[in-house]
Design an enzyme around this catalytic site. Sequence first.
Site, short mmCIF file in Angstrom:
data_model
loop_
_atom_site.label_atom_id
_atom_site.label_comp_id
_atom_site.label_asym_id
_atom_site.label_seq_id
_atom_site.Cartn_x
_atom_site.Cartn_y
_atom_site.Cartn_z
N LYS A 162 0.86 -1.19 0.00
CA LYS A 162 0.00 0.00 0.00
C LYS A 162 0.89 1.23 0.00
CE LYS A 162 -2.45 2.53 3.10
NZ LYS A 162 -2.25 3.78 2.37
N GLY A 166 6.62 5.27 8.24
CA GLY A 166 5.74 6.45 8.32
C GLY A 166 5.97 7.19 9.62
N GLY A 181 2.64 4.70 13.17
CA GLY A 181 3.24 3.41 13.50
C GLY A 181 2.70 2.85 14.79
N GLU A 214 9.36 1.57 10.69
CA GLU A 214 10.48 2.47 10.49
C GLU A 214 9.85 3.86 10.56
OE1 GLU A 214 13.26 4.29 10.11
OE2 GLU A 214 13.01 4.30 7.93
N CYS A 221 13.66 10.59 6.47
CA CYS A 221 13.64 10.32 7.91
C CYS A 221 15.03 10.40 8.50
CB CYS A 221 12.97 9.00 8.22
SG CYS A 221 13.82 7.61 7.52
N GLN A 227 2.07 19.36 3.05
CA GLN A 227 3.41 19.17 3.60
C GLN A 227 4.14 20.52 3.66
OE1 GLN A 227 4.46 16.51 5.02
NE2 GLN A 227 6.48 17.38 5.46
N GLU A 238 10.04 16.36 14.55
CA GLU A 238 10.43 16.08 13.17
C GLU A 238 9.75 17.09 12.25
OE1 GLU A 238 9.10 12.33 11.29
OE2 GLU A 238 11.15 12.16 10.55
C1 UN1 Z 1 17.73 7.46 3.47
O1 UN1 Z 1 18.08 8.01 4.46
O2 UN1 Z 1 18.35 7.57 2.43
O3 UN1 Z 1 11.40 7.43 5.21
C2 UN1 Z 1 16.57 6.54 3.45
C3 UN1 Z 1 12.60 7.60 5.16
C4 UN1 Z 1 13.49 6.43 5.52
C5 UN1 Z 1 14.42 6.07 4.47
C6 UN1 Z 1 15.58 6.97 4.43
N1 UN1 Z 1 12.67 5.31 5.84
O4 UN1 Z 1 13.07 8.66 4.82
#
Ligand code: UN1
Length: 495
Positions: free
Chosen positions: A189, A242, A247, A264, A298, A345, A396
């Site tokens: 998804k 996400g 999460g 993640e 992230c 965003q 964040e």
């Molecule tokens: C990266 O740092 O190149 O959602 C990958 C994100 C992470 C992946 C980052 N899960 O940005």
Amino acid sequence: MVATATPSETHAHDIKDLYAHFIGGRRVLPDGPADLVRENPAASNQTLGGFKSADIEMVKATVRTAAQAWPTWRNTAAPSRGKVLLEAARLMDKHREELARLISLEEGKAVKDSRAEVQRSINITEFMSGEGRRFGGYTSGSEVFSKFAFTTRQPLGVVACITPWNFPLAIPAWKIAPALLAGNAVILKPASSTPASAVRLAELYQEAGLPDGILNVLAARGGPAAEALLDAEEIRAVSLTGHTSTGRHVAARLAARGIPMQGELGGKNAAVVLADADLDLAAAGIVDGAFGSTGQRCTATSRTIVVESVADKLLDHVVTRARRLVVGPGVDETTDVGPAVTADQRESVLKYLEVGQHEGAEKVYTAQLGDLPQGHWLAPTVFDRVTPEMRVAREEIFGPVLSVIRVRDTEAAFEAANAVEYGLAASVYTRDVRAIFGFVDKVDVGIAHVNQPTLGGEVHLPFGGVKASGIGPHEQGREAIDFFTKVKTVYINFA
Ligand code: UN1
């Protein structure tokens, strides 16, 4: 429901054709008015495509399709499954420019970042294909001489992968490669704003020989359809990338049914600059980390923690480098920083700029935007004299905003690095071997870097965070297969 041509009949290069679901080996367009309509982030008066999102019935039917298809794939030998992955990697390589352009169009990122994303997708798929010949468990002696013991790995069944918009190809690629190699059927998804890259990826897998129904792509917003996916009886595990809040919500829902989740989640990554650092190297890494991919990553460098004695000099280097960045449409070769992915965003990042100023942070740099088409543009911004309690130091932001925190010494720097709820990535710039190992020992993150940016990682090593940045086992590396398999321990008495 209208089934469109299978990928072998039409090679979709037109993005609008990729705004579809992919079920049972073909693109599918449900009847009804389009509610997933995607505007071009770099020219918001243009539409890239649109279609009707999946409803509850469609989700249930797709999960059933995957469950029915699964036995063929489960009973395919792991090295043969690996071969399909290798062929998929080869096809991604063959279509690398098409894929990079697609990512830049739908997500907005600079095409050089999209090329890196395609490369990463190829790397993970190629790496996982080799695991097909290593797939299995281990043998062990027994407490009893006439017994033999071993472990074996088996796939789970149907699994769901839920992916965000910021790496519309690579995150799907690195979740589905281990899931498929392990012998599962997958419902992917993707984010509702970036489904096209995921659909193209599924088509390439299909062309590589993946049986129909083993990889399905369903686009839907959060809400009842997404919940139907989580609640579907056939779903055995969920891997999600996400927001931390999403999460945790999903993890709680799955826990009630005893279904494992790999999450993640968010980050608030720090680059720590000590007094002896190579400041030019540090500034290069910080600018890349904070503003590359428009900060929509992230692992982005959202904080710089710098020892006071070198703070002014470091800032000079950072601002000098930031001035060279070109903000523009992702598809332009000269662009360094593309637009935000959506209007929402962009709004969310702009709010943080207000918050930072309101909290008393000192805005020392904001890029001047040139003559740009109407789009979701954001100007790279640096806040100095940010203090650890400010929201811009803790939350964040997911945009091109860097918060600089000045500290007294090395010890205070390490303390500040850990003083957030997140724990994804961090880096330190220093030449002092004691400081390097001190940092590696103390920093509470899943990925620690020394003299390089907080970004990314290599696909054959585990990727993931601790604290609020992750739930469950990490992605990538050989360990990625653990999450997508169950272990059976076998004892054979041959007395
Ligand atoms: C990266 O740092 O190149 O959602 C990958 C994100 C992470 C992946 C980052 N899960 O940005």
